[in-house]
Design a protein around this motif. Structure first.
Motif, mmCIF file in Angstrom:
data_model
loop_
_atom_site.group_PDB
_atom_site.id
_atom_site.type_symbol
_atom_site.label_atom_id
_atom_site.label_comp_id
_atom_site.label_asym_id
_atom_site.label_seq_id
_atom_site.Cartn_x
_atom_site.Cartn_y
_atom_site.Cartn_z
ATOM 1 N N GLN A 212 0.831 -1.194 0.000
ATOM 2 C CA GLN A 212 0.000 0.000 0.000
ATOM 3 C C GLN A 212 0.875 1.258 0.000
ATOM 4 O O GLN A 212 1.903 1.317 0.687
ATOM 5 C CB GLN A 212 -0.927 0.012 1.208
ATOM 6 N N LEU A 213 0.489 2.259 -0.765
ATOM 7 C CA LEU A 213 1.248 3.503 -0.833
ATOM 8 C C LEU A 213 1.142 4.276 0.481
ATOM 9 O O LEU A 213 0.122 4.224 1.173
ATOM 10 C CB LEU A 213 0.726 4.383 -1.971
ATOM 11 N N ARG A 214 2.194 5.003 0.802
ATOM 12 C CA ARG A 214 2.172 5.799 2.039
ATOM 13 C C ARG A 214 1.216 6.968 1.890
ATOM 14 O O ARG A 214 0.966 7.460 0.777
ATOM 15 C CB ARG A 214 3.572 6.318 2.358
ATOM 16 N N PRO A 215 0.655 7.443 3.002
ATOM 17 C CA PRO A 215 -0.202 8.633 2.938
ATOM 18 C C PRO A 215 0.612 9.861 2.527
ATOM 19 O O PRO A 215 1.778 10.005 2.897
ATOM 20 C CB PRO A 215 -0.724 8.780 4.382
ATOM 21 N N VAL A 216 -0.006 10.737 1.766
ATOM 22 C CA VAL A 216 0.658 11.966 1.313
ATOM 23 C C VAL A 216 -0.020 13.153 1.979
ATOM 24 O O VAL A 216 -1.253 13.281 1.941
ATOM 25 C CB VAL A 216 0.579 12.101 -0.220
ATOM 26 N N SER A 217 0.763 14.016 2.592
ATOM 27 C CA SER A 217 0.205 15.157 3.320
ATOM 28 C C SER A 217 -0.289 16.231 2.357
ATOM 29 O O SER A 217 0.151 16.323 1.200
ATOM 30 C CB SER A 217 1.254 15.749 4.263
ATOM 31 N N LYS A 218 -1.185 17.059 2.863
ATOM 32 C CA LYS A 218 -1.690 18.176 2.062
ATOM 33 C C LYS A 218 -0.564 19.146 1.714
ATOM 34 O O LYS A 218 -0.531 19.704 0.605
ATOM 35 C CB LYS A 218 -2.812 18.888 2.820
ATOM 36 N N ARG A 219 0.371 19.338 2.634
ATOM 37 C CA ARG A 219 1.491 20.244 2.365
ATOM 38 C C ARG A 219 2.310 19.754 1.171
ATOM 39 O O ARG A 219 2.702 20.535 0.302
ATOM 40 C CB ARG A 219 2.385 20.351 3.603
ATOM 41 N N GLU A 220 2.552 18.444 1.098
ATOM 42 C CA GLU A 220 3.290 17.878 -0.035
ATOM 43 C C GLU A 220 2.552 18.120 -1.347
ATOM 44 O O GLU A 220 3.158 18.458 -2.375
ATOM 45 C CB GLU A 220 3.486 16.373 0.163
ATOM 46 N N LYS A 221 1.235 17.956 -1.312
ATOM 47 C CA LYS A 221 0.447 18.129 -2.531
ATOM 48 C C LYS A 221 0.424 19.583 -2.999
ATOM 49 O O LYS A 221 0.303 19.853 -4.200
ATOM 50 C CB LYS A 221 -0.983 17.630 -2.303
ATOM 51 N N ILE A 222 0.536 20.526 -2.067
ATOM 52 C CA ILE A 222 0.557 21.947 -2.431
ATOM 53 C C ILE A 222 1.925 22.351 -2.973
ATOM 54 O O ILE A 222 2.030 23.074 -3.969
ATOM 55 C CB ILE A 222 0.177 22.824 -1.217
ATOM 56 N N VAL A 223 2.975 21.852 -2.335
ATOM 57 C CA VAL A 223 4.335 22.219 -2.732
ATOM 58 C C VAL A 223 4.715 21.582 -4.076
ATOM 59 O O VAL A 223 5.422 22.194 -4.885
ATOM 60 C CB VAL A 223 5.340 21.796 -1.633
ATOM 61 N N PHE A 224 4.224 20.369 -4.341
ATOM 62 C CA PHE A 224 4.632 19.614 -5.525
ATOM 63 C C PHE A 224 4.447 20.383 -6.837
ATOM 64 O O PHE A 224 5.402 20.515 -7.619
ATOM 65 C CB PHE A 224 3.884 18.280 -5.572
ATOM 66 N N PRO A 225 3.246 20.905 -7.149
ATOM 67 C CA PRO A 225 3.099 21.610 -8.440
ATOM 68 C C PRO A 225 3.960 22.857 -8.547
ATOM 69 O O PRO A 225 4.409 23.210 -9.654
ATOM 70 C CB PRO A 225 1.604 21.950 -8.492
ATOM 71 N N ILE A 226 4.218 23.518 -7.420
ATOM 72 C CA ILE A 226 5.061 24.715 -7.452
ATOM 73 C C ILE A 226 6.500 24.331 -7.785
ATOM 74 O O ILE A 226 7.148 24.950 -8.640
ATOM 75 C CB ILE A 226 4.989 25.454 -6.100
ATOM 76 N N VAL A 227 6.997 23.284 -7.124
ATOM 77 C CA VAL A 227 8.377 22.841 -7.345
ATOM 78 C C VAL A 227 8.564 22.327 -8.772
ATOM 79 O O VAL A 227 9.548 22.652 -9.441
ATOM 80 C CB VAL A 227 8.757 21.746 -6.318
ATOM 81 N N GLY A 244 3.025 24.038 -17.093
ATOM 82 C CA GLY A 244 2.659 25.075 -16.126
ATOM 83 C C GLY A 244 1.164 25.127 -15.879
ATOM 84 O O GLY A 244 0.708 25.268 -14.736
ATOM 85 N N MET A 245 0.364 24.990 -16.950
ATOM 86 C CA MET A 245 -1.090 24.995 -16.781
ATOM 87 C C MET A 245 -1.565 23.735 -16.066
ATOM 88 O O MET A 245 -2.515 23.785 -15.273
ATOM 89 C CB MET A 245 -1.770 25.124 -18.140
ATOM 90 N N LEU A 246 -0.913 22.603 -16.324
ATOM 91 C CA LEU A 246 -1.246 21.367 -15.606
ATOM 92 C C LEU A 246 -1.021 21.548 -14.113
ATOM 93 O O LEU A 246 -1.880 21.188 -13.293
ATOM 94 C CB LEU A 246 -0.379 20.224 -16.143
ATOM 95 N N MET A 247 0.109 22.112 -13.760
ATOM 96 C CA MET A 247 0.444 22.298 -12.350
ATOM 97 C C MET A 247 -0.425 23.380 -11.701
ATOM 98 O O MET A 247 -0.802 23.281 -10.530
ATOM 99 C CB MET A 247 1.932 22.654 -12.209
ATOM 100 N N PHE A 248 -0.758 24.412 -12.460
ATOM 101 C CA PHE A 248 -1.635 25.455 -11.929
ATOM 102 C C PHE A 248 -3.010 24.878 -11.605
ATOM 103 O O PHE A 248 -3.587 25.153 -10.542
ATOM 104 C CB PHE A 248 -1.754 26.595 -12.930
ATOM 105 N N GLY A 249 -3.546 24.071 -12.515
ATOM 106 C CA GLY A 249 -4.831 23.430 -12.249
ATOM 107 C C GLY A 249 -4.791 22.556 -11.015
ATOM 108 O O GLY A 249 -5.726 22.548 -10.207
ATOM 109 N N ASN A 250 -3.682 21.817 -10.845
ATOM 110 C CA ASN A 250 -3.564 20.956 -9.672
ATOM 111 C C ASN A 250 -3.428 21.768 -8.389
ATOM 112 O O ASN A 250 -3.962 21.389 -7.342
ATOM 113 C CB ASN A 250 -2.365 20.021 -9.839
ATOM 114 N N LEU A 251 -2.714 22.894 -8.463
ATOM 115 C CA LEU A 251 -2.591 23.758 -7.283
ATOM 116 C C LEU A 251 -3.954 24.308 -6.877
ATOM 117 O O LEU A 251 -4.267 24.391 -5.679
ATOM 118 C CB LEU A 251 -1.616 24.898 -7.585
#
Length: 387
Positions: A212-227, A244-251
């Motif tokens: 099973q995959l490890r849980p991913v925090s909300k902070r990780e999900k917010i930082v990921f598209p920016i990075v 950039g538009m893909l990551m913006f939509g995800n953010l």
């Protein structure tokens, strides 16, 4: 004007009088696409607009009406309006629709499985093998560099990316064949991939159950598209309009303070753009320009691209399975071809035929999302070389 002349003019204005054999061939192809989308329920959101747009524009005499350019009278200065599709097509010609599609995809996609399993990036990269093999294949078949690059991007299994690259490389003559091939093969992934998956894996490998995959925090999900935007933008700016538009939509989806924007991007805006984009893609497939030898080459190369992308992802997953001592099911490698979430569902379906209790979907979503990023990066590479 006598009655005979009236009848003659009426007859010459009919579609039957203006028809050519190519019109009927393309209308038949359009009906096949509609059947696949409606009857077989394969990618209906794409194939129904594409099929109808193709049918629409190939009705004899319709092209001149639908694609009519606006004309300004030199004496009065009055401009007569253009045809309906003339204006809709500007979203493709000016490269507006593809990035907006990526915005919607980002707003609908959970990057959690990719963040939880970074090795998925390797699988997504390996599945881009089809792009670069097809690039050389297209050159061998006589295409110049830009045309070969536009054809090769079909291997990314991403229709908007194919439209974006082909348009940016100014290969407008090839755009109908490339886009129709890309979207059609995306719809046929459940048919193309399973035989290759079974050929390249053993029954034992297909039955592997992953942890099973490890849980991913909300902070990780917010930082990921920016990075990802910063890193890819600094290294490969040509990838930014899509990535950039893909990551913006995800953010917008993950930051939890822009729910209205996220909902609009993933629902209303995405649906509108899908309708317009599909109609425009189909409308570009005019029989007199579509039925050429180059089109046949592109269709054949597109199939090779999809197959090689699938093979590249599976072989890399098999290698990771060996390195991890049997912890990676090679079936998830096929999901690296970008078509989200269909390719991941195919991995799940094939795995469950071996063991109904084997749930690979979330594991396959990692490579699947990585494939979307990989296709955008590959597009940037091709544009930086050939644009």
């Amino acid at each position: 004007m006598n009655f005979v002349d009236i009848l003659k003019n009426l007859w010459e204005s009919t579609g039957v009088y203006q028809s050519e054999w190519q019109n009927y061939v393309m209308m038949a192809i359009a009906c096949v696409l509609l059947f696949v989308g409606i009857g077989l329920k394969k990618e209906p959101l794409l194939l129904v607009p594409i099929g109808f747009g193709m049918l629409f524009v190939n009705i004899p005499g319709a092209y001149g009406i639908l694609m009519k350019e606006p004309v300004t009278d030199v004496v009065t200065g009055v401009t007569s309006p253009g045809g309906l599709l003339y204006y809709m097509e500007k979203g493709v010609e000016w490269v507006i629709f593809p990035p907006l599609v990526f915005l919607g995809i980002g707003a609908m996609t959970d990057f959690g499985p990719l963040i939880a399993s970074p090795k998925s990036f390797i699988l997504g990269a390996a599945a881009q093998l089809g792009i670069f093999i097809t690039l050389f294949g297209a050159i061998l078949l006589g295409f110049d560099g830009a045309a070969a690059a536009a054809t090769a991007i079909i291997g990314g299994a991403d229709g908007p990316t194919s439209i974006y690259v082909t348009t940016m490389l100014k290969q407008f003559d090839l755009l109908p064949a490339i886009t129709v091939a890309a979207y059609s093969y995306m719809a046929l992934i459940p048919i193309i991939q399973p035989p290759l998956m079974k050929l390249l894996t053993t029954k034992k490998e297909r039955a592997i159950k992953m942890e099973q995959l490890r849980p991913v925090s909300k902070r990780e999900k917010i930082v990921f598209p920016i990075v990802v935007t910063l890193v890819c933008g600094l290294i490969l700016p040509d990838s930014l309009p899509l990535l950039g538009m893909l990551m913006f939509g995800n953010l917008l989806k993950e930051c939890m303070v822009t729910d209205r924007l996220s909902n609009t991007a993933s629902n209303g805006l995405m649906n509108v753009i899908t309708i317009f984009l599909g109609m425009c893609v189909g409308a570009k497939a005019l029989g007199t320009t579509f039925l050429t030898l180059d089109t046949l080459k592109i269709v054949a190369l597109g199939l090779v691209a999809f197959m090689m992308g699938t093979i590249g992802g599976i072989l890399m997953a098999k290698l990771l399975n060996v390195l991890s001592h049997g912890k990676v099911n090679p079936l998830i490698g096929s999901a690296g071809v970008s078509a989200v979430p269909m390719a991941a569902r195919v991995s799940q379906t094939v795995a469950q035929k071996e063991d109904p209790n084997n749930y690979l979907l979330m594991h396959a979503m990692g490579p699947n999302v990585a494939g979307v990023i990989g296709s955008a990066v590959a597009a940037g590479v091709l544009l930086s070389i050939f644009a």
